[in-house]
Each structure stands twice: as C-alpha cells, then as structure tokens.
Design a protein around this motif. Structure first.
Motif, PDB file in Angstrom:
ATOM      1  N   MET A  21      14.489   5.354 -12.962  1.00  0.00           N
ATOM      2  CA  MET A  21      13.285   6.002 -13.594  1.00  0.00           C
ATOM      3  C   MET A  21      12.193   5.531 -13.177  1.00  0.00           C
ATOM      4  O   MET A  21      10.940   5.924 -13.103  1.00  0.00           O
ATOM      5  N   GLY A  22      12.021   4.052 -12.929  1.00  0.00           N
ATOM      6  CA  GLY A  22      10.707   3.285 -12.626  1.00  0.00           C
ATOM      7  C   GLY A  22      10.427   3.827 -11.194  1.00  0.00           C
ATOM      8  O   GLY A  22       9.333   3.855 -10.904  1.00  0.00           O
ATOM      9  N   SER A  23      11.346   4.128 -10.025  1.00  0.00           N
ATOM     10  CA  SER A  23      10.952   4.651  -8.668  1.00  0.00           C
ATOM     11  C   SER A  23      10.211   5.731  -8.873  1.00  0.00           C
ATOM     12  O   SER A  23       9.364   6.576  -8.140  1.00  0.00           O
ATOM     13  N   LEU A  24      10.658   6.803  -9.973  1.00  0.00           N
ATOM     14  CA  LEU A  24      10.147   8.067 -10.090  1.00  0.00           C
ATOM     15  C   LEU A  24       8.676   8.023 -10.756  1.00  0.00           C
ATOM     16  O   LEU A  24       7.798   8.847 -10.074  1.00  0.00           O
ATOM     17  N   ARG A  25       8.264   6.888 -11.593  1.00  0.00           N
ATOM     18  CA  ARG A  25       6.902   6.808 -12.076  1.00  0.00           C
ATOM     19  C   ARG A  25       6.202   6.114 -10.721  1.00  0.00           C
ATOM     20  O   ARG A  25       5.178   6.420 -10.641  1.00  0.00           O
ATOM     21  N   ASN A  26       6.684   5.123 -10.251  1.00  0.00           N
ATOM     22  CA  ASN A  26       5.809   4.300  -9.360  1.00  0.00           C
ATOM     23  C   ASN A  26       6.765   4.271  -7.898  1.00  0.00           C
ATOM     24  O   ASN A  26       7.745   3.584  -7.624  1.00  0.00           O
ATOM     25  N   PRO A  27       6.310   5.205  -7.159  1.00  0.00           N
ATOM     26  CA  PRO A  27       7.160   5.488  -5.716  1.00  0.00           C
ATOM     27  C   PRO A  27       7.224   4.240  -5.089  1.00  0.00           C
ATOM     28  O   PRO A  27       6.078   3.524  -5.198  1.00  0.00           O
ATOM     29  N   VAL A  28       8.072   3.832  -4.122  1.00  0.00           N
ATOM     30  CA  VAL A  28       8.223   2.553  -3.486  1.00  0.00           C
ATOM     31  C   VAL A  28       8.135   3.029  -2.066  1.00  0.00           C
ATOM     32  O   VAL A  28       8.990   3.771  -1.565  1.00  0.00           O
ATOM     33  N   GLY A  29       7.224   2.377  -1.232  1.00  0.00           N
ATOM     34  CA  GLY A  29       7.241   2.795   0.158  1.00  0.00           C
ATOM     35  C   GLY A  29       5.855   1.838   0.558  1.00  0.00           C
ATOM     36  O   GLY A  29       5.091   1.365   0.055  1.00  0.00           O
ATOM     37  N   PRO A  30       5.918   2.135   1.832  1.00  0.00           N
ATOM     38  CA  PRO A  30       4.830   1.393   2.775  1.00  0.00           C
ATOM     39  C   PRO A  30       3.518   2.015   2.319  1.00  0.00           C
ATOM     40  O   PRO A  30       2.345   1.679   2.695  1.00  0.00           O
TER      41      PRO A  30
ATOM     42  N   PRO B  91       0.476   4.445   0.168  1.00  0.00           N
ATOM     43  CA  PRO B  91       0.026   4.393  -1.140  1.00  0.00           C
ATOM     44  C   PRO B  91       0.657   5.283  -2.195  1.00  0.00           C
ATOM     45  O   PRO B  91       1.135   6.305  -1.784  1.00  0.00           O
ATOM     46  N   SER B  92       0.780   5.112  -3.352  1.00  0.00           N
ATOM     47  CA  SER B  92       1.748   5.963  -4.473  1.00  0.00           C
ATOM     48  C   SER B  92       1.008   7.480  -4.572  1.00  0.00           C
ATOM     49  O   SER B  92       1.687   8.203  -4.910  1.00  0.00           O
ATOM     50  N   SER B  93      -0.393   7.600  -4.424  1.00  0.00           N
ATOM     51  CA  SER B  93      -1.005   8.829  -4.596  1.00  0.00           C
ATOM     52  C   SER B  93      -0.583   9.834  -3.418  1.00  0.00           C
ATOM     53  O   SER B  93      -0.291  11.086  -3.563  1.00  0.00           O
ATOM     54  N   ILE B  94      -0.168   9.334  -2.389  1.00  0.00           N
ATOM     55  CA  ILE B  94       0.416  10.218  -1.174  1.00  0.00           C
ATOM     56  C   ILE B  94       1.810  10.732  -1.555  1.00  0.00           C
ATOM     57  O   ILE B  94       1.917  12.003  -1.438  1.00  0.00           O
ATOM     58  N   TYR B  95       2.692   9.736  -2.309  1.00  0.00           N
ATOM     59  CA  TYR B  95       4.136  10.240  -2.774  1.00  0.00           C
ATOM     60  C   TYR B  95       3.969  11.139  -3.723  1.00  0.00           C
ATOM     61  O   TYR B  95       4.568  12.344  -3.853  1.00  0.00           O
TER      62      TYR B  95
ATOM     63  N   VAL C 246       3.523  19.411  -4.081  1.00  0.00           N
ATOM     64  CA  VAL C 246       3.675  20.563  -3.176  1.00  0.00           C
ATOM     65  C   VAL C 246       5.117  21.135  -2.939  1.00  0.00           C
ATOM     66  O   VAL C 246       5.455  21.919  -2.991  1.00  0.00           O
ATOM     67  N   VAL C 247       6.202  20.011  -3.136  1.00  0.00           N
ATOM     68  CA  VAL C 247       7.645  20.280  -3.251  1.00  0.00           C
ATOM     69  C   VAL C 247       8.087  21.162  -4.566  1.00  0.00           C
ATOM     70  O   VAL C 247       8.717  22.141  -4.279  1.00  0.00           O
ATOM     71  N   PHE C 248       7.466  20.789  -5.446  1.00  0.00           N
ATOM     72  CA  PHE C 248       7.832  21.659  -6.913  1.00  0.00           C
ATOM     73  C   PHE C 248       6.963  23.043  -6.829  1.00  0.00           C
ATOM     74  O   PHE C 248       7.884  23.942  -7.339  1.00  0.00           O
ATOM     75  N   ALA C 249       5.977  23.008  -6.247  1.00  0.00           N
ATOM     76  CA  ALA C 249       5.274  24.578  -5.966  1.00  0.00           C
ATOM     77  C   ALA C 249       5.944  25.196  -5.140  1.00  0.00           C
ATOM     78  O   ALA C 249       6.213  26.357  -5.277  1.00  0.00           O
ATOM     79  N   LEU C 250       6.519  24.869  -4.040  1.00  0.00           N
ATOM     80  CA  LEU C 250       7.364  25.734  -3.324  1.00  0.00           C
ATOM     81  C   LEU C 250       8.733  26.016  -3.949  1.00  0.00           C
ATOM     82  O   LEU C 250       9.070  27.256  -3.697  1.00  0.00           O
ATOM     83  N   VAL C 251       9.368  25.170  -4.682  1.00  0.00           N
ATOM     84  CA  VAL C 251      10.460  25.555  -5.276  1.00  0.00           C
ATOM     85  C   VAL C 251      10.276  26.624  -6.271  1.00  0.00           C
ATOM     86  O   VAL C 251      10.922  27.553  -6.525  1.00  0.00           O
ATOM     87  N   ALA C 252       9.015  26.507  -7.092  1.00  0.00           N
ATOM     88  CA  ALA C 252       8.834  27.398  -8.057  1.00  0.00           C
ATOM     89  C   ALA C 252       8.455  28.954  -7.495  1.00  0.00           C
ATOM     90  O   ALA C 252       8.724  29.709  -8.028  1.00  0.00           O
TER      91      ALA C 252
END
Length: 293
Positions: free
Chosen positions: A1-10, A12-16, A22-28
């Motif tokens: 759950m913490g990784s969903l709220r706070n993305p982990v990666g090199p 910035p979190s705003s990019i994730y 975008v993914v959710f919009a395509l699925v819809a």
C-alpha cells in the motif's frame, strides 16, 4: 500500500502519478469502446431475427382513375330554397311581371298592339296563375302612343274558356282622386273570378273600351276606340278564385270619334268621369279631378 501512495524509483513521484493517470484513462476508454461494440452488435442482431431479409411488403401503388369528361358540379346536390320575387306560390311556378299565386303556372312572352293613348299593365293573383310579359302600343285620336306590359297574357287562340259574366265581375278604380298638371290619370280595371275554372278576358281597345267624359255636361273627351290604329286582342287570364288587374294610363289629351277633329288638345282642369265597358259585363265608372296650377 505504501508503494501505491509513494512510488519508489529513481524518478520523481509526480512522473509516476502521471503515468498511472494515462494508463487508467486508456483502460476506461477501451472499456467504453467494448461496451459500445457489444451493444451495437446486439441491437443489429435483434432486428435481423425479427424480420428476415426480403419479407418486407412492397408499398401499395395508387393509380388515378380516368378524368371525368363532363361538366364538374361542385355545389351540393338539391334545389335551392327560394321565395318567388313577385309573390308566386304553388306546386309549380313561373316568374314575370305580375303578382301570381297558384298550383299551376307557366311562363311566356308576347306582344300585341293597342290603341289607348296611355300605358297599360296587368297583374293577377289566384289559385291557378302563370307569369308572362307582353306589350301593347298604339295611338288614339292623335293623342300619343303608350307602351306597357300585361301579366298573365295568353295568346290569341288559347284553349282557355272565355270568362262569363256570371262568374267574373268587374270594378273600376282610379289611382288618385285628383291629378295635378303634368300627372297622367291612372285607371285600374279589376276582374274577379269566383268560379273554379281559369278563364281569359279580352282587354284590347275594341273589347275593353275606356272613355273619359267631362261632368256635369257629360261631354266627350277621350276614348280608346276613337281612332284605333291596331285593334288586336289583348287577352289576360283570370285565375280561378283570383283577380286580374288591367291598368290604363291616360296622357290627358283629347280625341274624337273616327279620328275627327278636335284631337290632341290638353284636357282642361275640372271634374271628369272615367268609364270602362266590356261586352256582357256592363259599364263601370269612377270620378276624378284634374286640378289647376
């Protein structure tokens, strides 16, 4: 759950988060397209199963009939409800210059020549009447000519019986008691038929003789038979149980028997007596006055 709220990666979190949106919009969008395709396919198959191809009935063709060749009548069928203009009534009727009422009627035209120095007209009423229009004209003692029309005129040789004195009575009236200078005296000879058979009566100038005399000396002034130019009969029908009226207009000028002089002079003011006489019916008279200026 913490990784969903706070993305982990090199990165910035705003990019994730943007990538997730975008993914959710395509699925819809894909889900909406799939639902639309399913719905459209199901509606089309329903229409196809309800009516097979080629089972639709052809539209009916209406062929116009042949055009009528006769006169087209657009009015409502049936006769008009009309009232006679001159008082005519009965099971069959005619129209003309008289006031007529009865169960039998006809119409006709005719002309005859007379010799009175005035205008003559005739009208009739009764249980058996028609309507005609005739004219009479002529001269008397050089006093002038008159024209007019007679109602219910019948031709010479008519099969109607002649009126008999026992069933037809005559009376003479004057339109006025006194006439001023320039006014033509008007006399009316009425024939009343008490019988049940329509008959004819001759009001021609030789049969119905009108005379005017001056009173009290009874001197001759004018008469229809003084100088007749054409004495043709003037036959009017007298309806059963009805009345016919013959009207004479005198022009107020004198005449003498056999076209002798004096004639054509203006009658002087004074008291006069008009008289009408038919063979077998006796003489009928009425007084009148010619006044001064």
């Amino acid at each position: 759950m913490g990784s969903l709220r706070n993305p982990v990666g090199p990165l910035p979190s705003s990019i994730y988060w943007r990538r997730r949106v975008v993914v959710f919009a395509l699925v819809a969008l894909i889900a909406v397209l799939v639902a639309w395709a399913v719905t459209s396919g199901g509606g089309g198959s329903g229409k196809g199963s309800s009516a097979p191809s080629g089972s639709r009935s052809p539209a009916a063709t209406i062929t116009a009939g042949p055009a009528p060749s006769g006169t087209h009548i657009s009015g409502r069928p049936g006769g008009r409800d009309t009232a006679p203009a001159d008082g005519g009534a009965g099971s069959s009727g005619g129209t003309g210059g008289g006031s007529d009422a009865g169960s039998d009627a006809g119409a006709g035209d005719g002309t005859s020549a007379g010799t009175s120095a005035g205008t003559t007209t005739g009208t009739s009423t009764g249980s058996s009447a028609g309507a005609t229009d005739g004219t009479s004209a002529g001269t008397s003692g050089g006093a002038g000519a008159g024209t007019g029309s007679g109602g219910d005129q019948v031709p010479v040789g008519s099969t109607l019986p002649n009126c008999a004195p026992g069933t037809v009575t005559l009376s003479l009236t004057s339109a006025q008691n006194a006439y001023a200078p320039g006014e033509n005296p008007v006399f009316q000879l009425h024939a009343a038929n008490s019988g049940s058979v329509t008959c004819k009566l001759d009001f021609g100038p030789r049969s119905a003789v009108f005379t005017v005399t001056k009173t009290p000396d009874d001197s001759h002034v004018w008469a229809t038979d003084d100088c007749p130019g054409n004495a043709s009969p003037y036959l009017l029908q007298v309806p059963a149980h009805g009345t016919t009226t013959y009207t004479l207009r005198w022009n107020g000028r004198t005449s003498s028997p056999h076209c002798a002089a004096p004639k054509g002079a203006q009658a002087a003011p004074g008291n006069y007596l008009a008289q009408a006489q038919l063979p077998g019916f006796g003489a009928k008279s009425v007084p009148f006055v010619l006044t001064q200026d």
